[in-house]
Write a protein that holds these residues in place. Structure first.
Motif, short mmCIF file in Angstrom:
data_model
loop_
_atom_site.label_atom_id
_atom_site.label_comp_id
_atom_site.label_asym_id
_atom_site.label_seq_id
_atom_site.Cartn_x
_atom_site.Cartn_y
_atom_site.Cartn_z
N ARG A 265 -21.87 25.67 34.10
CA ARG A 265 -21.75 24.62 33.07
C ARG A 265 -22.15 23.26 33.63
O ARG A 265 -21.95 22.97 34.81
CB ARG A 265 -20.32 24.57 32.51
CG ARG A 265 -19.95 25.80 31.70
CD ARG A 265 -18.60 25.69 31.06
NE ARG A 265 -18.26 26.90 30.31
CZ ARG A 265 -18.64 27.11 29.04
NH1 ARG A 265 -19.35 26.20 28.42
NH2 ARG A 265 -18.31 28.23 28.43
N ASP A 266 -22.70 22.42 32.76
CA ASP A 266 -23.09 21.07 33.16
C ASP A 266 -21.88 20.15 33.13
O ASP A 266 -20.77 20.57 32.76
CB ASP A 266 -24.23 20.55 32.26
CG ASP A 266 -23.79 20.35 30.81
OD1 ASP A 266 -22.57 20.35 30.55
OD2 ASP A 266 -24.66 20.21 29.95
N PRO A 267 -22.02 18.87 33.53
CA PRO A 267 -20.86 17.97 33.56
C PRO A 267 -20.17 17.80 32.22
O PRO A 267 -18.99 17.43 32.16
CB PRO A 267 -21.47 16.64 34.03
CG PRO A 267 -22.66 17.05 34.85
CD PRO A 267 -23.21 18.26 34.15
N GLN A 268 -20.87 18.05 31.12
CA GLN A 268 -20.26 17.95 29.79
C GLN A 268 -19.58 19.25 29.37
O GLN A 268 -19.05 19.35 28.26
CB GLN A 268 -21.31 17.58 28.74
CG GLN A 268 -21.76 16.11 28.80
CD GLN A 268 -22.61 15.83 30.02
OE1 GLN A 268 -23.51 16.59 30.32
NE2 GLN A 268 -22.32 14.74 30.71
N GLY A 269 -19.63 20.27 30.25
CA GLY A 269 -18.97 21.53 29.96
C GLY A 269 -19.80 22.51 29.17
O GLY A 269 -19.30 23.56 28.76
N LYS A 270 -21.09 22.20 28.96
CA LYS A 270 -21.96 23.11 28.21
C LYS A 270 -22.64 24.09 29.16
O LYS A 270 -22.97 23.72 30.29
CB LYS A 270 -23.02 22.32 27.45
CG LYS A 270 -22.45 21.35 26.42
CD LYS A 270 -23.58 20.56 25.75
CE LYS A 270 -23.02 19.56 24.75
NZ LYS A 270 -24.11 18.75 24.12
N PRO A 271 -22.86 25.34 28.72
CA PRO A 271 -23.58 26.29 29.58
C PRO A 271 -24.96 25.75 29.94
O PRO A 271 -25.70 25.29 29.06
CB PRO A 271 -23.69 27.55 28.70
CG PRO A 271 -22.59 27.42 27.70
CD PRO A 271 -22.43 25.94 27.45
N ALA A 272 -25.30 25.75 31.22
CA ALA A 272 -26.58 25.19 31.68
C ALA A 272 -27.37 26.26 32.41
O ALA A 272 -27.51 26.25 33.63
CB ALA A 272 -26.33 23.99 32.59
N VAL A 273 -27.84 27.23 31.68
CA VAL A 273 -28.62 28.32 32.27
C VAL A 273 -29.99 28.44 31.62
O VAL A 273 -30.85 29.15 32.13
CB VAL A 273 -27.89 29.68 32.14
CG1 VAL A 273 -26.55 29.62 32.88
CG2 VAL A 273 -27.67 30.05 30.68
N TRP A 274 -30.22 27.74 30.51
CA TRP A 274 -31.48 27.89 29.78
C TRP A 274 -32.58 27.11 30.50
O TRP A 274 -32.40 25.99 30.96
CB TRP A 274 -31.32 27.41 28.34
CG TRP A 274 -30.23 28.17 27.64
CD1 TRP A 274 -29.04 27.67 27.22
CD2 TRP A 274 -30.23 29.57 27.33
NE1 TRP A 274 -28.28 28.67 26.66
CE2 TRP A 274 -28.99 29.85 26.73
CE3 TRP A 274 -31.14 30.60 27.52
CZ2 TRP A 274 -28.64 31.13 26.30
CZ3 TRP A 274 -30.80 31.88 27.10
CH2 TRP A 274 -29.56 32.13 26.50
N ALA A 275 -33.74 27.73 30.56
CA ALA A 275 -34.85 27.17 31.32
C ALA A 275 -35.20 25.77 30.85
O ALA A 275 -35.39 24.86 31.67
CB ALA A 275 -36.07 28.09 31.21
N LEU A 276 -35.28 25.57 29.54
CA LEU A 276 -35.70 24.27 29.03
C LEU A 276 -34.71 23.17 29.42
O LEU A 276 -35.12 22.08 29.82
CB LEU A 276 -35.85 24.32 27.51
CG LEU A 276 -36.38 23.05 26.84
CD1 LEU A 276 -37.75 22.69 27.39
CD2 LEU A 276 -36.44 23.22 25.33
N ASP A 277 -33.41 23.46 29.34
CA ASP A 277 -32.41 22.46 29.71
C ASP A 277 -32.50 22.10 31.19
O ASP A 277 -32.44 20.93 31.57
CB ASP A 277 -31.00 22.97 29.39
CG ASP A 277 -30.76 23.13 27.90
OD1 ASP A 277 -31.48 22.49 27.12
OD2 ASP A 277 -29.87 23.91 27.53
N LEU A 278 -32.65 23.12 32.04
CA LEU A 278 -32.72 22.88 33.48
C LEU A 278 -34.01 22.18 33.87
O LEU A 278 -34.03 21.32 34.75
CB LEU A 278 -32.56 24.20 34.23
CG LEU A 278 -31.19 24.86 34.11
CD1 LEU A 278 -31.21 26.25 34.73
CD2 LEU A 278 -30.12 24.01 34.77
#
Length: 525
Positions: free
Chosen positions: A318-331
């Motif tokens: 999860r990112d600092p905001q608590g959202k799952p951060a595994v998607w390529a576009l987000d990363l």
């Protein structure tokens, strides 16, 4: 070679966006090989497709009350955007719902195999859901693999890569969760056992990694199975054989055939092929594709680069905001393509499962900032302050330069070997490139004191030229791994990005060239 080296990567299903596991699997590594060979002047054809007709597309549509076409079209656009942002550049991407003539070519191949009796009708048990009144195959059914005990979908087990059609233990409907009941169903099957000798010969001559060799030898030992290549369903390319109305071509068979369609049916087969895939998808590459070829009297020399699963703990990622951060576009948006490509190549899951850790991705970015970008920033500052922003009139030199130059020549050979198909190891390439930067950083620190010589002899310009030679080489040597940053570096030096990975790249820009350093980091961001 008279034909290009053919590089393939597994077609992803258009049932969702790409996540970091996809990038860590086939796509970035295959792009590294493709970029290296092109920069070296070798002919390459890099292809994939998008599995629009995967069973998982239909299941996702049913769960969301949508049409499969809407799901496929939406995620296809997302997938191609992810590839673009990641710097993965294909020559051809087969898009079944958009490419003219695709259905016809797939059906012609199907009919050709049927005419040779390689595809034949058989009646076998297939799970059926009475509640949904639906035949269950592929992603429509879940259960326990009879071969390895892993829980998963039907069709092919992603844990052991063996077919499990109709063999799942305790099958359950993926839509409603009701227990499935086996019923007799007449379908079309690809018969592998008659191709035993040709396949065994092919596998003996192919470059199979050990786990894939075990799979193929086990299939031979146990008796090659019949593989269902058609199912009663509503989504996919219609089976073109009379007597099977409402049947659709199996998605795994289609994925194997998609590679041939992507290469081009009218073109001679290449002299060499390199396949990149995850082990869970290796059956399509290593069994179905060769079976289609040998049934048509063709033989294709193949080499395989197979990765294991990239474990993703959503809670840990999860990112600092608590959202799952595994998607390529987000990363990619947060870290950039250089950081992400480099990270997945270092953490490439070979022979074992590797878990994704978000803090390790941060460390990768910190390493690029603290070594690569820090050294380049000091170099560009020295050129600006000591040479008015232009490449000086001097020969590369300085304390320790001859020893460093010999070391760099050996490094170029090591990096080149790590990029080549026969000994492909991008993790090794990254490690050697890091060592190049560290050694050059030390060289720069040692020689920075030349500026303070009371004689003012200009000897401080030689170490600057030496470091500019290394920077120019890295614009070529790092291009396959981090093309975005290598492109920025080449632009700063007024050079063309990419180029052969050889010691000959150790040449600084021409004296008098005005450099154009970027305002931000060169590698990553």
């Amino acid at each position: 070679m008279s034909t290009p080296l053919w590089i393939t990567a597994t077609p992803p299903a258009s049932d969702g966006e790409l996540h970091i596991g996809h990038l860590a699997g086939p796509y970035v590594a295959a792009d590294v090989l493709s970029r290296h060979l092109r920069a070296d002047g070798q002919p390459v054809l890099f292809t994939t497709g998008i599995a629009d007709h995967a069973d998982s597309v239909a299941v996702r549509a049913l769960r969301g009350g949508r049409k499969p076409e809407e799901v496929a079209d939406g995620y296809r656009a997302a997938i191609t955007a992810d590839w673009l942002r990641a710097g993965v550049e294909f020559d051809r991407v087969v898009q079944p719902r958009r490419d003219r003539g695709y259905h016809r070519r797939l059906q012609e191949l199907f009919l050709d195999l049927y005419a040779q009796d390689v595809i034949a009708a058989r009646t076998r048990l297939l799970p059926h859901c009475a509640s949904c009144d639906r035949w269950l195959y592929g992603a429509h059914v879940t259960g326990t693999c009879a071969h390895c005990g892993a829980r998963g979908d039907g069709g092919l087990c992603h844990a052991c890569a063996r077919p499990n059609d109709g063999e799942l233990i305790d099958p359950v409907c993926a839509l409603c969760g009701s227990p499935a009941r086996p019923r007799r169903c007449r379908r079309l099957f690809l018969l592998l056992e008659p191709l035993r000798e040709q396949l065994a010969d092919h596998w003996r001559s192919a470059g199979l990694p050990p786990r894939l060799a075990v799979l193929c030898e086990s299939l031979i030992e146990d008796g090659l199975p019949d593989i269902a290549v058609g199912h009663p369903g509503e989504w996919g390319v219609p089976v073109p054989v009379d007597g099977f109305p409402g049947h659709r071509v199996d998605a795994c068979f289609e994925a194997a055939a998609m590679h041939l369609i992507g290469y081009g049916g009218d073109e001679p087969l290449p002299e060499r092929t390199v396949h990149f895939c995850g082990f869970g998808h290796s059956f399509c590459h290593a069994v179905l594709l060769p079976a289609i070829l040998v049934a048509r009297g063709l033989k294709l020399p193949q080499r395989f680069h197979v990765t294991e699963a990239y474990g993703i703990d959503v809670e840990d990622a999860r990112d600092p905001q608590g959202k799952p951060a595994v998607w390529a576009l987000d990363l990619l948006t947060e870290f950039g393509s250089d950081t992400l490509r480099r990270h997945v190549l270092e953490a490439r899951p070979l022979g074992r499962t590797v878990d994704f850790r978000r803090e390790e991705l941060h460390r990768t970015r910190d390493l690029l900032d603290g070594t690569w970008n820090s050294w380049l920033s000091r170099l560009f500052t020295a050129v600006r302050e000591d040479c008015a922003g232009r490449v000086p009139e001097a020969e590369p030199g300085g304390e320790g330069w001859e020893a460093l130059r010999r070391r760099l020549h050996r490094a170029a050979e090591d990096v080149r070997e790590a990029y080549e198909p026969e000994a492909f190891d991008p993790r090794r390439a990254v490690a050697v490139l890091d060592e190049v930067v560290r050694c050059t950083t030390d060289f720069g620190y040692v020689n920075v004191f030349e500026r303070r010589r009371p004689s003012g002899s200009g000897r401080h310009l030689q170490p600057i030229m030496a470091q500019l030679a290394v920077a120019a080489a890295l614009a070529a040597w790092a291009w396959p791994v981090m093309p975005e940053g290598a492109g920025r570096l080449a632009g700063a030096l007024r050079l063309t990005p990419g180029g052969p990975v050889t010691p000959h790249a150790l040449v600084p820009p021409a004296p008098g060239t005005r450099l154009a350093p970027p305002t931000g980091p060169v590698f990553g961001f």
